[in-house]
Design a protein around this motif. Structure first.
Motif, mmCIF file in Angstrom:
data_model
loop_
_atom_site.group_PDB
_atom_site.id
_atom_site.type_symbol
_atom_site.label_atom_id
_atom_site.label_comp_id
_atom_site.label_asym_id
_atom_site.label_seq_id
_atom_site.Cartn_x
_atom_site.Cartn_y
_atom_site.Cartn_z
ATOM 1 N N ILE A 45 9.994 -2.187 4.824
ATOM 2 C CA ILE A 45 9.984 -1.552 6.133
ATOM 3 C C ILE A 45 9.368 -0.170 5.914
ATOM 4 N N VAL A 46 8.457 0.202 6.802
ATOM 5 C CA VAL A 46 7.682 1.440 6.658
ATOM 6 C C VAL A 46 7.890 2.296 7.901
ATOM 7 N N SER A 47 7.942 3.599 7.690
ATOM 8 C CA SER A 47 7.939 4.540 8.804
ATOM 9 C C SER A 47 6.959 5.656 8.466
ATOM 10 N N VAL A 48 6.118 5.980 9.413
ATOM 11 C CA VAL A 48 5.217 7.125 9.294
ATOM 12 C C VAL A 48 5.804 8.181 10.221
ATOM 13 N N PRO A 75 9.140 19.093 -3.349
ATOM 14 C CA PRO A 75 9.348 19.461 -1.941
ATOM 15 C C PRO A 75 8.382 18.707 -1.022
ATOM 16 N N ILE A 76 8.834 18.496 0.181
ATOM 17 C CA ILE A 76 7.983 17.960 1.247
ATOM 18 C C ILE A 76 7.798 19.098 2.237
ATOM 19 N N HIS A 77 6.586 19.300 2.675
ATOM 20 C CA HIS A 77 6.294 20.430 3.551
ATOM 21 C C HIS A 77 6.284 20.016 5.022
ATOM 22 N N THR A 78 6.855 20.863 5.843
ATOM 23 C CA THR A 78 6.856 20.593 7.286
ATOM 24 C C THR A 78 5.466 20.782 7.870
ATOM 25 N N THR A 79 4.550 21.324 7.093
ATOM 26 C CA THR A 79 3.168 21.497 7.549
ATOM 27 C C THR A 79 2.332 20.237 7.295
ATOM 28 N N ASP A 80 2.882 19.249 6.555
ATOM 29 C CA ASP A 80 2.171 17.974 6.381
ATOM 30 C C ASP A 80 2.012 17.300 7.735
ATOM 31 N N GLU A 81 0.870 16.703 7.961
ATOM 32 C CA GLU A 81 0.648 16.003 9.223
ATOM 33 C C GLU A 81 1.603 14.826 9.367
ATOM 34 N N ARG A 82 1.875 14.163 8.236
ATOM 35 C CA ARG A 82 2.785 13.023 8.261
ATOM 36 C C ARG A 82 3.332 12.785 6.861
ATOM 37 N N ILE A 83 4.460 12.109 6.822
ATOM 38 C CA ILE A 83 4.999 11.610 5.572
ATOM 39 C C ILE A 83 5.228 10.114 5.764
ATOM 40 N N VAL A 84 5.319 9.379 4.662
ATOM 41 C CA VAL A 84 5.484 7.930 4.730
ATOM 42 C C VAL A 84 6.755 7.544 3.982
ATOM 43 N N LEU A 85 7.565 6.751 4.636
ATOM 44 C CA LEU A 85 8.776 6.207 4.028
ATOM 45 C C LEU A 85 8.593 4.712 3.842
ATOM 46 N N VAL A 89 9.390 -8.299 15.825
ATOM 47 C CA VAL A 89 8.160 -7.516 15.696
ATOM 48 C C VAL A 89 7.225 -7.833 16.857
ATOM 49 N N ALA A 90 6.389 -6.879 17.175
ATOM 50 C CA ALA A 90 5.387 -7.059 18.234
ATOM 51 C C ALA A 90 4.269 -7.956 17.727
ATOM 52 N N ASP A 91 3.574 -8.580 18.643
ATOM 53 C CA ASP A 91 2.417 -9.396 18.282
ATOM 54 C C ASP A 91 1.297 -8.509 17.760
ATOM 55 N N GLY A 92 0.522 -9.044 16.844
ATOM 56 C CA GLY A 92 -0.646 -8.343 16.337
ATOM 57 C C GLY A 92 -0.336 -7.400 15.200
ATOM 58 N N GLU A 93 -1.366 -7.086 14.454
ATOM 59 C CA GLU A 93 -1.257 -6.176 13.318
ATOM 60 C C GLU A 93 -1.533 -4.750 13.780
ATOM 61 N N PHE A 94 -0.891 -3.813 13.123
ATOM 62 C CA PHE A 94 -1.063 -2.400 13.465
ATOM 63 C C PHE A 94 -0.953 -1.599 12.178
ATOM 64 N N ASP A 95 -1.832 -0.631 12.001
ATOM 65 C CA ASP A 95 -1.755 0.222 10.816
ATOM 66 C C ASP A 95 -1.438 1.644 11.245
ATOM 67 N N PRO A 96 -0.166 2.052 11.129
ATOM 68 C CA PRO A 96 0.206 3.405 11.555
ATOM 69 C C PRO A 96 -0.417 4.501 10.706
ATOM 70 N N LEU A 97 -0.919 4.148 9.525
ATOM 71 C CA LEU A 97 -1.549 5.143 8.670
ATOM 72 C C LEU A 97 -2.949 5.502 9.168
ATOM 73 N N LYS A 98 -3.508 4.674 10.026
ATOM 74 C CA LYS A 98 -4.835 4.952 10.573
ATOM 75 C C LYS A 98 -4.760 5.439 12.016
ATOM 76 N N ALA A 99 -3.563 5.411 12.591
ATOM 77 C CA ALA A 99 -3.413 5.802 14.001
ATOM 78 C C ALA A 99 -3.398 7.307 14.160
#
Length: 164
Positions: free
Chosen positions: A38-41, A92-102, A154-164
């Motif tokens: 399971i992934v979260s961006v 450390p993880i910075h709050t200035t990062d655009e995103r982090i990935v779990l 899950v929703a239908d179709g593939e989605f890449d949150p890393l490219k969104a």
């Protein structure tokens, strides 16, 4: 990846700090299924800092706990509670990062106890935090009757949150 539908979205009384998409103060996490993981961006915000521009360790632990619960929802189609949690902070993880990935996945299951491994990566893809969550699974009937659990699909179709 497939986007996991939030089965509680819009439910009266639903105000989860971790995953309510309408919580002004909350984390507003979304989740995706990527094979066994399971992934979260997630997009850090300055109000979640501990030290200047540094993501608070308690928020990191909360992120790890929340994604672990979604592993339970999706992979076991029930709910449960965190029984134990261990967090290791490497960098450390910075709050200035655009995103982090779990990324989180089941490590092992013993009866109604599930061990879930969580990894948190910074915006550059560096492993910064690891957590192990031990979850106590509720019987499916109890999850439905007492905690309003329904299908976690899950929703239908593939989605890449890393490219969104």
């Amino acid at each position: 990846m497939k986007k996991i539908e939030n089965p509680w979205r819009g439910m009266k009384g639903y105000h989860c700090f971790g995953c309510d998409p309408h919580s002004e103060q909350g984390l507003r996490m979304e989740f995706y299924e990527d094979g066994e993981e399971i992934v979260s961006v997630w997009h850090p915000r300055p109000e979640f800092q501990g030290w200047v521009d540094t993501l608070h360790g308690g928020i990191q632990a909360t992120l790890a706990d929340e994604i672990s619960s979604w592993v339970v929802f999706r992979k076991f189609q029930t709910s449960g509670v965190t029984s134990r949690m261990e967090v290791r902070y490497h960098r450390p993880i910075h709050t200035t990062d655009e995103r982090i990935v779990l990324r989180a996945a089941v490590r092992q299951q013993r009866r109604n106890l599930v061990e879930i491994g969580v990894r948190i990566f910074d915006g550059a893809g560096t492993l910064c935090t690891e957590a192990t969550c031990l979850y106590f699974l509720f019987p499916k009937e109890k999850a439905r009757e007492e905690f309003h659990f329904c299908d976690c699909s899950v929703a239908d179709g593939e989605f890449d949150p890393l490219k969104a």
